[in-house]
Design an enzyme around this catalytic site. Structure first.
Site, PDB file in Angstrom:
ATOM      1  N   ASP B  31       3.779  -5.104  -0.542  1.00 48.38           N
ATOM      2  CA  ASP B  31       3.481  -5.787   0.721  1.00 48.38           C
ATOM      3  C   ASP B  31       2.762  -7.095   0.385  1.00 48.38           C
ATOM      4  OD1 ASP B  31       3.028  -4.714   3.927  1.00 48.38           O
ATOM      5  OD2 ASP B  31       1.943  -6.481   3.259  1.00 48.38           O
ATOM      6  N   HIS B  47      20.958  -2.268   7.069  1.00 49.68           N
ATOM      7  CA  HIS B  47      20.154  -2.846   8.149  1.00 49.68           C
ATOM      8  C   HIS B  47      20.036  -1.884   9.324  1.00 49.68           C
ATOM      9  CE1 HIS B  47      18.135  -5.920  10.436  1.00 49.68           C
ATOM     10  NE2 HIS B  47      18.938  -5.668  11.459  1.00 49.68           N
ATOM     11  N   ASN B  88       6.072   1.822  11.795  1.00 48.98           N
ATOM     12  CA  ASN B  88       5.804   1.223  13.095  1.00 48.98           C
ATOM     13  C   ASN B  88       7.108   0.943  13.816  1.00 48.98           C
ATOM     14  OD1 ASN B  88       2.972   1.047  12.647  1.00 48.98           O
ATOM     15  ND2 ASN B  88       3.315  -0.751  11.361  1.00 48.98           N
ATOM     16  N   GLY B  94       2.851  -2.836  16.191  1.00 48.31           N
ATOM     17  CA  GLY B  94       2.654  -3.901  15.214  1.00 48.31           C
ATOM     18  C   GLY B  94       3.854  -4.149  14.332  1.00 48.31           C
ATOM     19  N   HIS B 101      11.028   0.012   7.857  1.00 44.04           N
ATOM     20  CA  HIS B 101      10.292   0.057   6.594  1.00 44.04           C
ATOM     21  C   HIS B 101       9.159   1.067   6.675  1.00 44.04           C
ATOM     22  CE1 HIS B 101       8.665  -3.256   9.050  1.00 44.04           C
ATOM     23  NE2 HIS B 101       7.495  -3.090   8.473  1.00 44.04           N
TER      24      HIS B 101
END
Lengths: 115, 115
Positions: B31, B47, B88, B94, B101
């Site tokens: 990250d 995707h 999330n 957020g 992910h």
């Protein structure tokens, strides 16, 4: 099933819980100490103590818990605004019940970092 | 693949990232704004914009991302002390990149609530 496990006992209806959904493999109920307006736990019915105990043979159940969480988010009206899924593994993460469980949290803005 | 998607571009090596692991279906990288000593992202290469877009046919990839996260936790030395996995979905949670992910966080005690 593990007779000493709190969540196995809930799955067996030997301990009370506010169960909100169930299918052959997974069970969802309200967290007794909610951290958001919606805070549910989704567990596999089979006893898997830790996330790190998952194998390629058993990992499929994670997808099943997420699909159940997605349905519950939709039903709770939090799917569009948003929701967070959390799994803790081990003491530093705060895992307190040794049966794999997925937290579904929503109904308020979630902060970052996630704890 | 989606040409406008940041994480698809990372998977295609068209954007730089500190990639730490990869197999046919999933990719892991650091990250860029870490929230813990270990903070990695694990993504499906295909995707999928939102967690809520998963179907019974595609949910298997969640188990694959978790198995990859488990391996990386082991390699990072955080498997025994513990680690947290977070996904999330939507703005209130957020979510900022519209490609599914999994956050893997560890290396420090994680607080409760998770954000």
């Amino acid at each position: 099933m593990n007779d000493d496990c709190l969540f196995c006992r809930i799955a067996q209806r030997r301990l009370p819980a506010e169960i909100v959904a169930e299918d052959d493999d997974v069970l969802a109920f309200k967290d007794v100490n909610p951290q958001a307006p919606t805070h549910l736990l989704v567990i596999p019915k089979s006893h898997i103590a830790r996330l790190s105990d998952l194998t390629p043979e058993t990992a499929r159940v994670v997808g099943q818990t997420v699909l159940m969480a997605n349905r519950l988010a939709q039903q709770s009206g939090i799917a569009e605004p948003g929701y967070r899924l959390v799994m803790n593994c081990g003491p530093q993460a705060g895992q307190s019940v040794w049966h794999l469980h997925l937290h579904l949290l929503g109904g308020r803005p979630m902060k970052w970092p996630p704890g």
